[in-house]
Design a protein around this motif. Structure first.
Motif, PDB file in Angstrom:
ATOM      1  N   ALA A   1       6.824 -34.462  10.181  1.00 29.17           N
ATOM      2  CA  ALA A   1       7.829 -34.596   9.165  1.00 29.17           C
ATOM      3  C   ALA A   1       9.358 -34.485   9.815  1.00 29.17           C
ATOM      4  N   TYR A   2      10.298 -34.971   9.030  1.00 31.40           N
ATOM      5  CA  TYR A   2      11.781 -35.478   9.500  1.00 31.40           C
ATOM      6  C   TYR A   2      12.707 -35.379   8.424  1.00 31.40           C
ATOM      7  N   ARG A   3      13.755 -34.741   8.554  1.00 31.46           N
ATOM      8  CA  ARG A   3      14.787 -34.724   7.316  1.00 31.46           C
ATOM      9  C   ARG A   3      16.306 -35.406   7.851  1.00 31.46           C
ATOM     10  N   PRO A   4      16.027 -36.970   7.770  1.00 33.82           N
ATOM     11  CA  PRO A   4      17.353 -37.673   8.184  1.00 33.82           C
ATOM     12  C   PRO A   4      18.475 -37.158   7.428  1.00 33.82           C
ATOM     13  N   GLU A   5      18.233 -36.531   6.197  1.00 33.76           N
ATOM     14  CA  GLU A   5      19.596 -36.330   5.470  1.00 33.76           C
ATOM     15  C   GLU A   5      20.423 -35.011   6.029  1.00 33.76           C
ATOM     16  N   ASP A   6      19.802 -34.432   6.884  1.00 31.36           N
ATOM     17  CA  ASP A   6      20.430 -33.210   7.558  1.00 31.36           C
ATOM     18  C   ASP A   6      21.360 -33.782   8.842  1.00 31.36           C
ATOM     19  N   PHE A   7      21.399 -35.016   8.942  1.00 29.17           N
ATOM     20  CA  PHE A   7      22.385 -35.532  10.142  1.00 29.17           C
ATOM     21  C   PHE A   7      23.284 -36.714   9.676  1.00 29.17           C
ATOM     22  N   THR A   8      24.460 -36.685  10.029  1.00 28.07           N
ATOM     23  CA  THR A   8      25.483 -37.553   9.450  1.00 28.07           C
ATOM     24  C   THR A   8      25.498 -38.533  10.609  1.00 28.07           C
ATOM     25  N   VAL A   9      25.198 -38.063  11.888  1.00 31.53           N
ATOM     26  CA  VAL A   9      25.216 -39.028  12.918  1.00 31.53           C
ATOM     27  C   VAL A   9      23.542 -39.103  13.615  1.00 31.53           C
ATOM     28  N   ASP A  10      22.930 -40.296  13.621  1.00 34.30           N
ATOM     29  CA  ASP A  10      21.741 -40.403  13.769  1.00 34.30           C
ATOM     30  C   ASP A  10      21.525 -41.669  14.766  1.00 34.30           C
ATOM     31  N   LEU A  11      21.507 -41.091  16.232  1.00 36.79           N
ATOM     32  CA  LEU A  11      21.500 -42.405  17.121  1.00 36.79           C
ATOM     33  C   LEU A  11      20.121 -42.649  17.587  1.00 36.79           C
ATOM     34  N   GLN A  12      20.188 -43.979  17.833  1.00 40.49           N
ATOM     35  CA  GLN A  12      18.700 -44.500  18.351  1.00 40.49           C
ATOM     36  C   GLN A  12      18.790 -44.808  19.903  1.00 40.49           C
ATOM     37  N   HIS A  13      18.124 -44.202  20.645  1.00 43.96           N
ATOM     38  CA  HIS A  13      17.990 -44.487  21.988  1.00 43.96           C
ATOM     39  C   HIS A  13      17.219 -45.971  22.363  1.00 43.96           C
ATOM     40  N   GLU A  14      18.140 -46.668  22.970  1.00 40.85           N
ATOM     41  CA  GLU A  14      17.486 -48.004  23.380  1.00 40.85           C
ATOM     42  C   GLU A  14      16.811 -48.054  24.802  1.00 40.85           C
ATOM     43  N   GLY A  15      16.769 -47.194  25.411  1.00 43.78           N
ATOM     44  CA  GLY A  15      16.397 -47.319  26.730  1.00 43.78           C
ATOM     45  C   GLY A  15      17.391 -47.280  27.910  1.00 43.78           C
ATOM     46  N   ASP A  16      18.715 -47.381  27.494  1.00 47.07           N
ATOM     47  CA  ASP A  16      19.589 -47.432  28.502  1.00 47.07           C
ATOM     48  C   ASP A  16      20.308 -46.001  28.412  1.00 47.07           C
ATOM     49  N   LEU A  17      19.945 -45.217  29.403  1.00 44.83           N
ATOM     50  CA  LEU A  17      20.446 -43.709  29.475  1.00 44.83           C
ATOM     51  C   LEU A  17      21.786 -43.789  29.542  1.00 44.83           C
ATOM     52  N   ALA A  18      22.693 -44.473  30.356  1.00 47.81           N
ATOM     53  CA  ALA A  18      23.948 -44.457  30.458  1.00 47.81           C
ATOM     54  C   ALA A  18      24.676 -44.714  29.261  1.00 47.81           C
ATOM     55  N   ALA A  19      24.076 -45.576  28.492  1.00 48.66           N
ATOM     56  CA  ALA A  19      24.710 -45.903  27.073  1.00 48.66           C
ATOM     57  C   ALA A  19      24.576 -44.810  26.158  1.00 48.66           C
ATOM     58  N   THR A  20      23.374 -44.250  26.110  1.00 47.39           N
ATOM     59  CA  THR A  20      23.307 -43.367  25.161  1.00 47.39           C
ATOM     60  C   THR A  20      24.144 -42.110  25.525  1.00 47.39           C
ATOM     61  N   ALA A  21      24.316 -41.846  26.620  1.00 46.08           N
ATOM     62  CA  ALA A  21      24.943 -40.492  27.139  1.00 46.08           C
ATOM     63  C   ALA A  21      26.287 -40.937  26.939  1.00 46.08           C
ATOM     64  N   ALA A  22      26.843 -42.132  27.014  1.00 42.44           N
ATOM     65  CA  ALA A  22      28.468 -42.414  26.766  1.00 42.44           C
ATOM     66  C   ALA A  22      28.620 -42.298  25.317  1.00 42.44           C
ATOM     67  N   ARG A  23      27.710 -42.648  24.284  1.00 41.78           N
ATOM     68  CA  ARG A  23      28.013 -42.171  23.024  1.00 41.78           C
ATOM     69  C   ARG A  23      27.919 -40.866  22.696  1.00 41.78           C
ATOM     70  N   LEU A  24      27.038 -39.997  23.525  1.00 43.35           N
ATOM     71  CA  LEU A  24      27.130 -38.541  22.887  1.00 43.35           C
ATOM     72  C   LEU A  24      28.387 -37.917  23.716  1.00 43.35           C
ATOM     73  N   ARG A  25      29.076 -38.644  24.715  1.00 33.39           N
ATOM     74  CA  ARG A  25      30.424 -37.966  25.179  1.00 33.39           C
ATOM     75  C   ARG A  25      31.438 -38.609  24.127  1.00 33.39           C
ATOM     76  N   GLU A  26      31.300 -39.608  23.417  1.00 30.98           N
ATOM     77  CA  GLU A  26      32.220 -39.594  22.358  1.00 30.98           C
ATOM     78  C   GLU A  26      32.300 -38.755  21.289  1.00 30.98           C
ATOM     79  N   HIS A  27      30.973 -38.210  21.086  1.00 23.98           N
ATOM     80  CA  HIS A  27      30.948 -37.228  20.211  1.00 23.98           C
ATOM     81  C   HIS A  27      31.159 -35.797  20.625  1.00 23.98           C
ATOM     82  N   GLY A  28      31.650 -35.705  21.715  1.00 23.50           N
ATOM     83  CA  GLY A  28      31.617 -34.132  22.321  1.00 23.50           C
ATOM     84  C   GLY A  28      30.512 -33.276  22.542  1.00 23.50           C
ATOM     85  N   VAL A  29      29.347 -34.026  22.832  1.00 20.82           N
ATOM     86  CA  VAL A  29      28.387 -33.289  23.068  1.00 20.82           C
ATOM     87  C   VAL A  29      28.276 -32.481  24.224  1.00 20.82           C
ATOM     88  N   ASP A  30      27.992 -31.158  24.155  1.00 19.21           N
ATOM     89  CA  ASP A  30      27.966 -30.098  25.176  1.00 19.21           C
ATOM     90  C   ASP A  30      26.803 -29.527  25.520  1.00 19.21           C
TER      91      ASP A  30
END
Length: 409
Positions: A39-68
């Motif tokens: 089970a999954y609750r998509p309504e809990d997330f305002t930001v829902d990112l799909q990892h496409e296989g490019d680690l650096a690209a996904t990490a860059a998107r997380l930096r944009e959102h201030g993920v720590d």
């Protein structure tokens, strides 16, 4: 503070609410191979990112959102969460051998190298090599399963060379719970004893034991791995609880689980605790609020606390759990092919004096196959009472209702 939850499926669907309670902002990252059965609750997330296989690209998107902080929710998110943490430089797990936190063959090897007990294992694409290994081992049954799946997915107990050949072919012909083709089968020594699981949370290498539960009525060989009939929390001062806890903390260190949660399954054998497997994520299908009422805490809440207030873990200021009432979690089991009852059909079950809550994983009115693994479990329920005898009587009554045709059309 912003946390990225990787694959918030199954029990991890409760994590957003816990993070909100502690004032932690969060977003979701979906791995490329999630377990779509959970089970999954998509309504809990305002930001829902799909990892496409490019680690650096996904990490860059997380930096944009201030993920720590990055945390794995489900098993499918373990490796991606570790890799993203390493890429971002946020608190994570050790990266010496990260695959050992998913690959059960590598996991057993790492644990043995640390001087801890683990099952003898072989990973092979050859049924005949597996048969030869089992014959050298000289112990039956032998367990065969995928090397990096979850639950009881294609787990077999083999009592003969021919059963190994059949099971091996079945594993290699199947895809795992994440849609990946099995190219090898893992064979492991069968561990005889009582099986338990230990749920923990960790921060900066300091671990806290949230709870210890015991499984009951496990299969002892002769075919598919039927899920345990029921499980219950152990008293924290029970000698077995203490022995298991000491062993599991060493396993976590060996696997370099330093930040996040873990669900570790252990067999208590005549020679002591032996690892079955360890998942670097939240454990099981439990309802956190039900568990909290029974033991005064739960793993989801403590994982959120470890993220928001790491000093509570590293300073070892959390009290141990305690048993507040008798609680039993049990898997519903259909003895033959049938149909999940309608709401009215569950009336006698809900009327059991110790009935507390129930979750159906197959909707009412839908067909249900004979229960042979977790995928064919119609759901689960909790029995709870201050009277242990009442819980036992109600458990036996439920099993009788199932045997007498609860799931008959």
């Amino acid at each position: 503070m912003t946390t990225a939850v990787v694959d918030a499926y199954g029990i991890a669907r409760f994590l957003p609410a816990a993070l909100r309670r502690y004032g932690v902002e969060y977003l979701h990252v979906r791995s490329q191979e999630p377990d779509i059965h959970l089970a999954y609750r998509p309504e809990d997330f305002t930001v829902d990112l799909q990892h496409e296989g490019d680690l650096a690209a996904t990490a860059a998107r997380l930096r944009e959102h201030g993920v720590d902080f990055v945390v794995a929710g489900a098993e499918s998110g373990v490796l991606l969460a570790d890799a993203l943490s390493a890429e971002l430089g946020t608190p994570g797990n050790g990266m010496t051998r990260p695959a050992s936190r998913r690959d059960k063959f590598a996991m057993a090897a790492v644990v043995k190298e640390a001087g801890l007990a683990a099952a003898e294992s072989l990973l092979s694409d050859s049924a005949e090599e597996t048969v030869a290994w089992a014959q050298r081992l000289g112990e039956w049954p032998v367990v065969l399963k995928p090397v990096a799946s979850a639950g009881t997915d294609h787990v077999f107990f083999c009592d003969s060379p021919q059963e190994i050949r059949t099971a091996h072919a079945t594993v290699l012909a199947a895809v795992d719970r994440y849609g990946r083709r099995n190219t090898q089968a893992l064979a492991q020594q069968f561990l005889d004893g009582d099986e338990y699981f230990v749920n923990t949370v960790s921060r900066d290498g300091v671990h806290h034991i949230v709870e210890v539960w015991r499984y009951h009525d496990l299969p002892k060989g002769g075919g598919r791995s039927i899920p345990p009939a029921f499980e219950h929390p152990m008293a924290p001062d029970d000698p077995a609880t203490r022995q298991l806890g000491e062993y599991v903390l060493k396993v976590l260190d060996a696997l370099e689980i330093r930040n996040g949660s873990a669900h570790t399954e252990v067999m208590l054998t005549a020679r002591g605790p032996v690892l079955v497997e360890c998942g670097a994520r939240l454990g099981g299908a439990h309802l956190p609020d039900v568990v909290n009422r029974a033991i005064g805490t739960d793993q989801v809440d403590l994982l959120a606390l470890a993220i928001a207030h790491p000093e509570r873990i590293t300073g070892r200021t959390l009290p141990p759990y305690r048993l507040l009432t008798h609680l039993r979690y049990l898997n519903l089991m259909s003895p033959r092919d049938g149909v999940v009852p309608s709401e009215e059909g569950w009336a006698e079950v809900r009327a059991l004096p110790s009935f507390l809550d129930m979750v159906l994983t197959i909707p009412p009115g839908k067909p249900v196959a004979r229960t042979v693994d977790l995928a064919t479990v119609p759901g689960y329920l909790y029995l709870s009472s201050d009277d242990a005898g009442q819980v036992e009587a109600d458990y036996r009554r439920l099993r009788q209702l199932e045997a007498d045709g609860l799931y008959d059309a």
